[in-house]
Structure formats: structure tokens, C-alpha cells
Design a protein around this motif. Sequence first.
Motif, mmCIF file in Angstrom:
data_model
loop_
_atom_site.group_PDB
_atom_site.id
_atom_site.type_symbol
_atom_site.label_atom_id
_atom_site.label_comp_id
_atom_site.label_asym_id
_atom_site.label_seq_id
_atom_site.Cartn_x
_atom_site.Cartn_y
_atom_site.Cartn_z
ATOM 1 N N GLU A 1 -7.911 -3.112 3.266
ATOM 2 C CA GLU A 1 -6.449 -3.104 3.248
ATOM 3 C C GLU A 1 -5.895 -4.123 2.266
ATOM 4 O O GLU A 1 -4.946 -3.846 1.524
ATOM 5 C CB GLU A 1 -5.901 -3.395 4.656
ATOM 6 N N ASP A 2 -6.519 -5.307 2.224
ATOM 7 C CA ASP A 2 -6.015 -6.348 1.331
ATOM 8 C C ASP A 2 -6.267 -5.997 -0.134
ATOM 9 O O ASP A 2 -5.463 -6.343 -1.009
ATOM 10 C CB ASP A 2 -6.657 -7.691 1.669
ATOM 11 N N VAL B 1 -2.867 -9.958 4.121
ATOM 12 C CA VAL B 1 -1.757 -9.614 3.231
ATOM 13 C C VAL B 1 -1.257 -8.204 3.522
ATOM 14 O O VAL B 1 -0.054 -7.937 3.530
ATOM 15 C CB VAL B 1 -2.196 -9.744 1.753
ATOM 16 N N SER B 2 -2.196 -7.302 3.785
ATOM 17 C CA SER B 2 -1.813 -5.907 4.049
ATOM 18 C C SER B 2 -0.948 -5.793 5.293
ATOM 19 O O SER B 2 -0.035 -4.976 5.364
ATOM 20 C CB SER B 2 -3.060 -5.044 4.220
ATOM 21 N N ARG B 3 -1.229 -6.630 6.306
ATOM 22 C CA ARG B 3 -0.421 -6.574 7.517
ATOM 23 C C ARG B 3 0.946 -7.217 7.296
ATOM 24 O O ARG B 3 1.942 -6.792 7.871
ATOM 25 C CB ARG B 3 -1.149 -7.288 8.661
ATOM 26 N N TYR C 1 2.661 -7.296 4.423
ATOM 27 C CA TYR C 1 3.493 -6.481 3.540
ATOM 28 C C TYR C 1 3.340 -4.993 3.806
ATOM 29 O O TYR C 1 3.545 -4.187 2.929
ATOM 30 C CB TYR C 1 3.140 -6.775 2.079
ATOM 31 N N ARG C 2 2.944 -4.643 5.025
ATOM 32 C CA ARG C 2 2.793 -3.228 5.361
ATOM 33 C C ARG C 2 4.128 -2.502 5.174
ATOM 34 O O ARG C 2 5.182 -2.985 5.558
ATOM 35 C CB ARG C 2 2.322 -3.091 6.807
ATOM 36 N N GLN C 3 4.076 -1.328 4.561
ATOM 37 C CA GLN C 3 5.285 -0.554 4.294
ATOM 38 C C GLN C 3 5.961 -0.160 5.592
ATOM 39 O O GLN C 3 5.342 0.384 6.497
ATOM 40 C CB GLN C 3 4.953 0.712 3.512
ATOM 41 N N THR D 1 -3.487 -3.709 -1.168
ATOM 42 C CA THR D 1 -2.235 -4.450 -1.336
ATOM 43 C C THR D 1 -2.237 -5.284 -2.610
ATOM 44 O O THR D 1 -1.187 -5.501 -3.226
ATOM 45 C CB THR D 1 -2.009 -5.361 -0.119
#
Length: 393
Positions: free
Chosen positions: A186-187, A330-332, A334-336, A190
Motif C-alpha cells: 500500500e505504501d 502512509v497509505s492509511r 492518505y487513503r482516498q 502511495t
Amino acid sequence: MSALDQVTVSGTARLGKRTKDLTKRLSPGDIAVIDHEDIDRVAAEALVERRPAAVLNAAESTSGRYPNAGPRILVDAGIALVDGLGQAVFEQLHEGQELTLRGSIVLVGDRVIAQGIAQDQATVTAAQEAAREGLSEQLEMFAQNTMEYMLREKDLLLDGIGAPEVRTKLAGRPVLIVVRGYHYKEDLVTLRPFLRESRPVIIGVDGGADAVLDAGFRPDMIIGDMDSVSDRALSSGAELVVHAYRDGRAPGMARLEELGVDQDAVVFPASGTSEDIAMLLADEKGAAVIVAVGTHGTLEEFLDKGRAGMSSTFLTRLRIGSKLVDAKGVSRLYRQRISNFQLALLAVAGLLALTVAMWATPGGQALLQILGARLDGMLSWFTTLFAPRLPGG
């Protein structure tokens, strides 16, 4: 009807004492036979991704050393988990055999091979609660290991003595270090804008090099003992740095020799983990900033790794200081949060507002009338293309 008469799971046996290697051979519906004490989060997530029908563990999935998250992940995913089967299960079973799991009993045909302890939500919860009582002892061991590593590697930590020369230029450049750890996929997704704009030097730590390739990028350097990285990654053209024992022995070099990619490989003798020496090497060679993906940074992750040497990561992070940027989560962060439908609706609303604003002014009205006339002319021309023609016309 007894438990022996009730078929729970059937599938093809896939055996492997190293879970990270076994997951490469697993197919959906297989039965994974492992020897993994204290199944960690990364191993459990890798197993879940392969969707086996069951996981049979020769060891204890939770030994009580600390409350590891792996068993919970497997049970929550609906994968049957039986542990405590003993080492003899590897002698009784063979790769590719068809197995049947009835409760906690493993059978080949009608023959009982082994019996362990079936895990469910209740047993996993009880084991984790009991394991929390052992955390104080683990903290004491962690502190002791940290002091030992500090004394053993003080030159490397303080002065960078021992870091080898590499051909990849790191001075003044951003460096991305990728470890196949927590939330690394995920990161990486992102961080795509960062990769495109900053073009950092990409260092894959063992299997992290494959994660880089899977994300559509190419590693500039691969650091590790070379036991969990694919042939594809080793042959990608990246500079290879083999993590060796402190006395200079480098078992990973034998694999590079087999592949014929050992000519320019560099040996880095150091204790600690491969992710530590990747960070220390980047810092020693003058990296402007070090962005870490999938690395270990919390107590749970240190204990998950299951090595006394994980204390080195704590000291390594102190050594490189503010130069390190941890991309974990980071993915969590800035999750859309806006769906595509909402974006389309917002665009339509914006166009409608613009049209109303233009209609409110004489100039805007004239422009809209001209655009309308042009659109009407184009529609009329398009319609004539498909209109029926009269004979002789």
C-alpha cells in the motif's frame, strides 16, 4: 457423529519449514504445512494472500513469548489453523499428498498422521492474553541485546567504519529502502508520485527487491543475505551487496555464483539485520534523505522478527536521526475518501455553476448562443450522414 467422521478440510499438502519460501509455491485450496513458532503478521498476511484451505503448524503458533498477531489474521480470514503437530509431521507427510483435516486430526486416506490443537477465535484470544504477561521479560532481553550490539558494532554505528565501497552514487540523492514488511504494498502505491518526481535511488532489501519490481519500478541496489529474493530480481541489473557474518563468511555469495551475477557483488560484513545495514550504508554514502518502506519500527515488529539482532534496528534509527522518513502507514493516512461517482458529480455541479454564471452576463449569453449554434450545426451535419438518399440523388 464424532470429530473423526466429520470432514473439515481436504487439499494438497505443501511443505516448507520457511514460511516465506513456502508461500511462493502455495495455490488456493492447498494445505500449508509449516514449522513457524509465533507466526508473525507478515507471514500470516502472505499466507492469507495465497488462500490456502488450512495451515498445519508443527510448532506453536503462539508460544507465549509475546502476543503475536499472525494466528488472529489466519483465523479471521477463515483459514483452518492447527498447531503443535510436532516435527514428526514432516517425516510422515510428502509434498503433493492429498490430506484430510478432521477437527485437529490430520489424515492421509484413513490413516491418522498427526493430531494437534485446532485454533479458533476463543483459543487465539486466550493465548494472546496469556502472552501479554511475558512482555516484561522480552523487554529486559531487548535491552540486554541492545547493549551487546552497541558494544560490538560501535565503530560502524559511530563512524561508519566497515561500510564497503559501492558503485551506485548515493551522495546528495534521496534513497528509498524497501523491505517486504508491514503495509509495504500500500505504501509503495502511495509513494508513486514521490518516485516519479524525485527519482530516488531504490534499494531492495532481500524480498523487497521483488516488491519494487512488482510495483513497476527497478531496484538500483539489492542488499541482503540473498535467501528470499527471486532470480528475476538478482538478474535485473541492480548492484548486489551481500550481507555477511561479522567474520566475513557470506553464504549468499554461493547463490550469486550459481546465477553468474557475482562478478561485481560487494560483501558487507556486519551483525544486525539487512535493513539496518541498508540504512547505515545509505547514510554513510551521503544520502540526502532515507525513505523507509516496510521496515521494523515498533516493539511488536521487533518481537515479530524473532531475532536478538533486531535491537540493532533501534540503534540504527538513532544513528541516522532526522535523515530517516518512515513511510509506514502512509497509505492509511492518505487513503482516498472521495469516490469516483462523487468526483463526477462535483464536476457536473461545477459545469452547471459556470453555465449559470455565464448566462447572467450579456457577454456570457452571447457566447452560449454561439456555442449552441455551433453545436446545432454539428448535430445537423452528423445527422445528414445517415439520412436516406433518394434514387438518382
